[in-house]
Design an enzyme around this catalytic site. Structure first.
Site, PDB file in Angstrom:
ATOM      1  N   LYS A  45      46.667  39.665  40.746  1.00 50.95           N
ATOM      2  CA  LYS A  45      46.977  41.106  40.713  1.00 50.95           C
ATOM      3  C   LYS A  45      47.106  41.620  42.142  1.00 50.95           C
ATOM      4  O   LYS A  45      46.477  41.110  43.047  1.00 50.95           O
ATOM      5  CB  LYS A  45      45.839  41.881  40.036  1.00 50.95           C
ATOM      6  CG  LYS A  45      45.561  41.524  38.604  1.00 50.95           C
ATOM      7  CD  LYS A  45      44.351  42.327  38.114  1.00 50.95           C
ATOM      8  CE  LYS A  45      43.601  41.615  37.003  1.00 50.95           C
ATOM      9  NZ  LYS A  45      42.243  42.152  36.804  1.00 50.95           N
ATOM     10  N   ARG A  94      33.224  47.445  26.759  1.00 55.83           N
ATOM     11  CA  ARG A  94      33.277  48.880  26.486  1.00 55.83           C
ATOM     12  C   ARG A  94      33.617  49.139  25.020  1.00 55.83           C
ATOM     13  O   ARG A  94      32.981  49.930  24.351  1.00 55.83           O
ATOM     14  CB  ARG A  94      34.351  49.554  27.362  1.00 55.83           C
ATOM     15  CG  ARG A  94      33.955  49.662  28.804  1.00 55.83           C
ATOM     16  CD  ARG A  94      35.145  49.938  29.669  1.00 55.83           C
ATOM     17  NE  ARG A  94      36.110  48.855  29.542  1.00 55.83           N
ATOM     18  CZ  ARG A  94      37.082  48.606  30.394  1.00 55.83           C
ATOM     19  NH1 ARG A  94      37.266  49.389  31.431  1.00 55.83           N
ATOM     20  NH2 ARG A  94      37.892  47.586  30.217  1.00 55.83           N
ATOM     21  N   SER A 132      38.725  50.745  36.095  1.00 66.24           N
ATOM     22  CA  SER A 132      39.290  50.849  37.450  1.00 66.24           C
ATOM     23  C   SER A 132      40.777  51.181  37.372  1.00 66.24           C
ATOM     24  O   SER A 132      41.299  51.972  38.162  1.00 66.24           O
ATOM     25  CB  SER A 132      39.118  49.531  38.204  1.00 66.24           C
ATOM     26  OG  SER A 132      37.764  49.228  38.365  1.00 66.24           O
TER      27      SER A 132
HETATM   28  O1  PNS Z   1      37.203  42.546  36.533  1.00 61.26           O
HETATM   29  P1  PNS Z   1      38.068  41.496  35.878  1.00 61.26           P
HETATM   30  O2  PNS Z   1      39.416  41.459  36.568  1.00 61.26           O
HETATM   31  O3  PNS Z   1      38.170  41.682  34.397  1.00 61.26           O
HETATM   32  O4  PNS Z   1      37.324  40.086  36.159  1.00 61.26           O
HETATM   33  C1  PNS Z   1      37.901  38.880  35.713  1.00 61.26           C
HETATM   34  C2  PNS Z   1      37.162  37.651  36.290  1.00 61.26           C
HETATM   35  C3  PNS Z   1      37.031  37.728  37.793  1.00 61.26           C
HETATM   36  C4  PNS Z   1      35.773  37.590  35.678  1.00 61.26           C
HETATM   37  C5  PNS Z   1      37.960  36.386  35.844  1.00 61.26           C
HETATM   38  O5  PNS Z   1      39.305  36.571  36.170  1.00 61.26           O
HETATM   39  C6  PNS Z   1      37.459  35.096  36.497  1.00 61.26           C
HETATM   40  O6  PNS Z   1      36.364  34.655  36.223  1.00 61.26           O
HETATM   41  N1  PNS Z   1      38.294  34.499  37.364  1.00 61.26           N
HETATM   42  C7  PNS Z   1      37.962  33.278  38.058  1.00 61.26           C
HETATM   43  C8  PNS Z   1      38.827  32.118  37.596  1.00 61.26           C
HETATM   44  C9  PNS Z   1      38.188  31.373  36.429  1.00 61.26           C
HETATM   45  O7  PNS Z   1      37.054  30.934  36.481  1.00 61.26           O
HETATM   46  N2  PNS Z   1      38.978  31.201  35.340  1.00 61.26           N
HETATM   47  C10 PNS Z   1      38.560  30.464  34.167  1.00 61.26           C
HETATM   48  C11 PNS Z   1      37.645  31.236  33.240  1.00 61.26           C
HETATM   49  S1  PNS Z   1      38.522  32.149  32.046  1.00 61.26           S
END
Ligand code: PNS
Length: 166
Positions: A45, A94, A132
């Site tokens: 993003k 939520r 956000s």
């Molecule tokens: O605030 P968000 O954008 O909903 O958070 C998403 C997040 C950071 C928790 C998720 O994208 C993440 O864990 N990314 C790291 C990559 C990863 O481990 N991917 C595999 C698990 S689905």
């Protein structure tokens, strides 16, 4: 009573932190010995705030919680959690619409590292409409987001969008 041996990660984009996130941090910090709020780096993003800015804002608002730390991570969340000695991932839910995506992520994370659990916490209902994404949309259009984000975030949002308008 806090299970002091539990180290939890609360991961996310936090672009920017809202009172919903802060409510989750407050609840999480009462449940575990140590809570690490972890900002994802290298997200696909296009963020409004850099990782450094987000970490700085988070550090300012979680300063009152002695067992909360702010960090950033890249790569797989479960690998970061293992590296930090965490045995729990905390995510906020939520509404039911959040659940499908969160369940998918939790099950994938469990497949990758079965020893790490995910716990879903609900933010207070007063925060259930805050995201956000919507906060940025409203702030970018000149709407009032006071009461949805901490004052320092409100000020940063105003500054960022005023600079973009110039
Ligand atoms: O605030 P968000 O954008 O909903 O958070 C998403 C997040 C950071 C928790 C998720 O994208 C993440 O864990 N990314 C790291 C990559 C990863 O481990 N991917 C595999 C698990 S689905």
């Amino acid at each position: 009573m806090t299970p002091l041996n539990l180290v939890a990660i609360y991961p996310g984009s936090f672009d920017p932190i809202t009172y919903g996130h802060l409510d989750l941090i407050s609840r999480g910090s009462r449940l575990v010995g140590r809570l690490i709020v972890a900002v994802l780096r290298n997200d696909s993003k296009q963020p409004l705030f850099s990782v450094e800015e987000r970490v700085e804002m988070l550090r300012e608002v979680v300063g009152t919680y002695p067992n909360v730390e702010v960090d950033s991570f890249e790569g797989l969340l479960v690998n970061y959690a293992a590296h930090r000695g965490a045995n729990l991932i905390i995510r906020g839910i939520r509404a039911i619409s959040d659940y499908e995506y969160e369940l998918q992520m939790a099950l994938m994370n469990r497949r990758l590292r079965p020893e790490i659990e995910t716990a879903f916490l609900m933010a207070g209902e007063a925060y259930s409409f805050i995201s956000s994404h919507l906060v940025k949309q409203v702030a970018s259009l000149g709407g009032n987001v006071a009461g949805m984000v901490p004052p320092l975030v409100d000020a940063r949002l105003k500054g960022r969008y005023a600079a973009q308008a110039r």
